[in-house]
Structures are given as C-alpha cells and as structure tokens.
Enzyme design. Sequence first.
Site, PDB file in Angstrom:
ATOM      1  CB  SER A 179      84.921 -24.006 108.876  1.00 25.04           C
ATOM      2  OG  SER A 179      85.254 -23.404 110.110  1.00 25.04           O
ATOM      3  CE1 TYR A 194      81.427 -19.799 108.031  1.00 23.93           C
ATOM      4  CE2 TYR A 194      82.318 -21.122 109.816  1.00 23.93           C
ATOM      5  CZ  TYR A 194      82.484 -20.481 108.607  1.00 23.93           C
ATOM      6  OH  TYR A 194      83.707 -20.521 107.976  1.00 23.93           O
TER       7      TYR A 194
HETATM    8  P1  NAD Z   1      85.834 -13.823 101.909  1.00 24.16           P
HETATM    9  O1  NAD Z   1      84.716 -13.027 102.509  1.00 24.16           O
HETATM   10  O2  NAD Z   1      87.181 -13.196 101.752  1.00 24.16           O
HETATM   11  O3  NAD Z   1      85.387 -14.389 100.489  1.00 24.16           O
HETATM   12  C1  NAD Z   1      84.123 -14.960 100.301  1.00 24.16           C
HETATM   13  C2  NAD Z   1      83.873 -15.114  98.823  1.00 24.16           C
HETATM   14  O4  NAD Z   1      82.556 -15.672  98.670  1.00 24.16           O
HETATM   15  C3  NAD Z   1      83.880 -13.784  98.061  1.00 24.16           C
HETATM   16  O5  NAD Z   1      84.435 -13.990  96.767  1.00 24.16           O
HETATM   17  C4  NAD Z   1      82.400 -13.448  97.954  1.00 24.16           C
HETATM   18  O6  NAD Z   1      82.092 -12.616  96.821  1.00 24.16           O
HETATM   19  C5  NAD Z   1      81.837 -14.843  97.781  1.00 24.16           C
HETATM   20  N1  NAD Z   1      80.407 -14.893  98.080  1.00 24.16           N
HETATM   21  C6  NAD Z   1      79.773 -14.532  99.226  1.00 24.16           C
HETATM   22  N2  NAD Z   1      78.450 -14.667  99.069  1.00 24.16           N
HETATM   23  C7  NAD Z   1      78.249 -15.122  97.804  1.00 24.16           C
HETATM   24  C8  NAD Z   1      77.108 -15.452  97.043  1.00 24.16           C
HETATM   25  N3  NAD Z   1      75.869 -15.330  97.550  1.00 24.16           N
HETATM   26  N4  NAD Z   1      77.283 -15.877  95.762  1.00 24.16           N
HETATM   27  C9  NAD Z   1      78.513 -15.973  95.227  1.00 24.16           C
HETATM   28  N5  NAD Z   1      79.638 -15.691  95.901  1.00 24.16           N
HETATM   29  C10 NAD Z   1      79.502 -15.257  97.172  1.00 24.16           C
HETATM   30  O7  NAD Z   1      85.905 -15.139 102.795  1.00 24.16           O
HETATM   31  P2  NAD Z   1      87.059 -16.242 103.047  1.00 24.16           P
HETATM   32  O8  NAD Z   1      87.526 -16.073 104.423  1.00 24.16           O
HETATM   33  O9  NAD Z   1      88.028 -16.281 101.932  1.00 24.16           O
HETATM   34  O10 NAD Z   1      86.156 -17.555 103.049  1.00 24.16           O
HETATM   35  C11 NAD Z   1      86.109 -18.473 101.994  1.00 24.16           C
HETATM   36  C12 NAD Z   1      85.577 -19.792 102.542  1.00 24.16           C
HETATM   37  O11 NAD Z   1      86.466 -20.283 103.539  1.00 24.16           O
HETATM   38  C13 NAD Z   1      84.207 -19.692 103.189  1.00 24.16           C
HETATM   39  O12 NAD Z   1      83.422 -20.821 102.848  1.00 24.16           O
HETATM   40  C14 NAD Z   1      84.525 -19.686 104.669  1.00 24.16           C
HETATM   41  O13 NAD Z   1      83.474 -20.179 105.448  1.00 24.16           O
HETATM   42  C15 NAD Z   1      85.722 -20.610 104.689  1.00 24.16           C
HETATM   43  N6  NAD Z   1      86.563 -20.461 105.871  1.00 24.16           N
HETATM   44  C16 NAD Z   1      87.159 -19.267 106.156  1.00 24.16           C
HETATM   45  C17 NAD Z   1      87.907 -19.174 107.302  1.00 24.16           C
HETATM   46  C18 NAD Z   1      88.595 -17.911 107.693  1.00 24.16           C
HETATM   47  O14 NAD Z   1      89.079 -17.838 108.814  1.00 24.16           O
HETATM   48  N7  NAD Z   1      88.669 -16.906 106.837  1.00 24.16           N
HETATM   49  C19 NAD Z   1      88.078 -20.272 108.147  1.00 24.16           C
HETATM   50  C20 NAD Z   1      87.462 -21.465 107.818  1.00 24.16           C
HETATM   51  C21 NAD Z   1      86.708 -21.540 106.673  1.00 24.16           C
END
Ligand code: NAD
Length: 258
Positions: free
Chosen positions: A140, A153
């Site tokens: 991130s 985080y």
């Molecule tokens: P999201 O909530 O849409 O998806 C998260 C995924 O992780 C889901 O498939 C969920 O089932 C899975 N997950 C959560 N807890 C779990 C567990 N204990 N075991 C197995 N699977 C689990 O989130 P996203 O926004 O797509 O985020 C994905 C990644 O990208 C994350 O690591 C997040 O930190 C990172 N990220 C997101 C953003 C953003 O703005 N959305 C920005 C920077 C980084």
Amino acid sequence: MQRSAVVTGSTSGIGLAVARRLAQGGMNIMLNGLGDLDAAEAERAAIADEFGVVCRYSSANMMDADAIAAMMAEADEAFGGVDVLVNNAGIQFVSPVEDFPVAKWDAIVAINLTAAFHTIRAAVPGMKARGWGRILNIASAHALVASPYKSAYVAAKHGLAGLTKTVALEVAPHGVTANAIAPGYVWTPLVEKQIPETMAARGMTEQQVIQDVLLAAQPTKAFVTIDQVAGLVAYLASDEAGSITGTVQSIDGGWTAH
Ligand code: NAD
C-alpha cells in the site's frame, strides 16, 4: 509452458481482478478468500470457463498457518508447482492508537504481514528448484508513508515492504523476483467499509471523508482502479520483468510524490 498462480484474498476487489488478469494470460489459478461459498464457486467456474485454465478455490484463513500450508500444498499438487505468488489478502481497521482493539491489531498483522511469510516459505523451495518465480506482495502507499488512526495497517504494510526486500535478496540468484506493489486508494469494499470508521474517528461526513481524507492524498483526484493494479501485477509476473526485484512499486496517483 503453462504457469500457475496463487492469489490470496481473491474473492473480492483487487485480488479477484488480479486472478482474472493472470488467468487471461493463461495461468492456472488458486483462488482464496473468505465469504460466501456459492459466490466463490461462481467466480471459480467463471474463470475456468472464460479463460480455459484450471481454477481451484481454497477457503484457507490467512490467520491460520496450517491452513495456509495446506492451501500451498494443494496448489503444488494440482498444478505441479506455484510459479507466481500474489499475497493480496488484507483487512483494515481505523482507530486512535490508544483505543485500538488488541484483537484487531493481531488480526491485521496476521493477515496483512505474517500470512505472506507463510506462503513465501512454502513457495520458495519449488521456485528455486525450477529456477523461476514471481512473488508479488500487495502492500500500500501505507508501506511508504503513514496516516493517523491506521497504526496496525501502516505497521504491517511497512513490514511487508521489508519482507519483500529481504526475500528478493535471498532468491535473486535463482531466477525468482520479489516485489511489493503500493496502491493508493482503490475503490473496493475495503475502502468503502472504512468510511464509517473514519467518519467516527474524525467527526466528518461521508463526502468529507472521500474528498478531504481519501482523495486529498491523491493529486490525480481519482481512485486507482482494480484493473490498473492487475495490469501492473501481470507485468511484474512476466518474463520481461525479470530484472525488477526488491522494489516497492507505487501506483498511487502521485500520493507519495508529496
Ligand atoms: P477487499 O476487502 O475487497 O478484499 C480483501 C480480500 O481478502 C477478500 O477476498 C477477503 O475475503 C480476503 N480476506 C480477508 N481476510 C482474510 C482472511 N483472514 N483469510 C483469507 N482471505 C481473507 O480488499 P481490497 O481493497 O481488494 O484489498 C486487497 C489488498 O490490497 C489488501 O492487502 C489491501 O490492504 C491492499 N490495498 C488496498 C487498497 C485500496 O484502496 N482498496 C489500497 C492499497 C492497498
């Protein structure tokens, strides 16, 4: 040669877009994530049908080291090896540090950081033996800079960047690369869910959180898209990207240029 990928947290958001993009490029896919089993099965079947690859689904909880080991062993068995590992599963929680629930801290560190250690230690021996591998850790912008109220985080994502660099140095002579990807705000359920928490922590309205907190950080004034992140992952997973390793690749609309 057909390659295979494990994408953790791929039942939603960025992970699902990454899984679909890698499948589109011809890779077999191990999907993973929590949530509705019928929805996961529908995604699995859609990927297999649409792209003509083998697609499996594992419900392994990324807080459970044994379940992670079993998922990695299943992928090895099903595909004959894991060539591309995308550590994407992640959760967020927003609270002042003095009120931060201990269980939330532990869960964020387990899912956003420690799970990647477990998948990496399972994947590396096979990658080294085959002389090729790609490890992509979805970090991130918070792997590079901080924001208030996100202590767990930010700590976990900075840790993930450190893990990425260390592993990159260890596997570099074996044709294996390790990189972190550092997105800014991407419109996914993870971002949507933190809006009410941020409204409470900062005493703001929903619009104020979107404009003054989320998009305030991004000079482009636009959310990054899941397809843009998936495209970067696909490039870093390609042969062409073989000299890129140990990096943290920003995809953040200019956020960390400030
Ligand atoms: P999201 O909530 O849409 O998806 C998260 C995924 O992780 C889901 O498939 C969920 O089932 C899975 N997950 C959560 N807890 C779990 C567990 N204990 N075991 C197995 N699977 C689990 O989130 P996203 O926004 O797509 O985020 C994905 C990644 O990208 C994350 O690591 C997040 O930190 C990172 N990220 C997101 C953003 C953003 O703005 N959305 C920005 C920077 C980084």
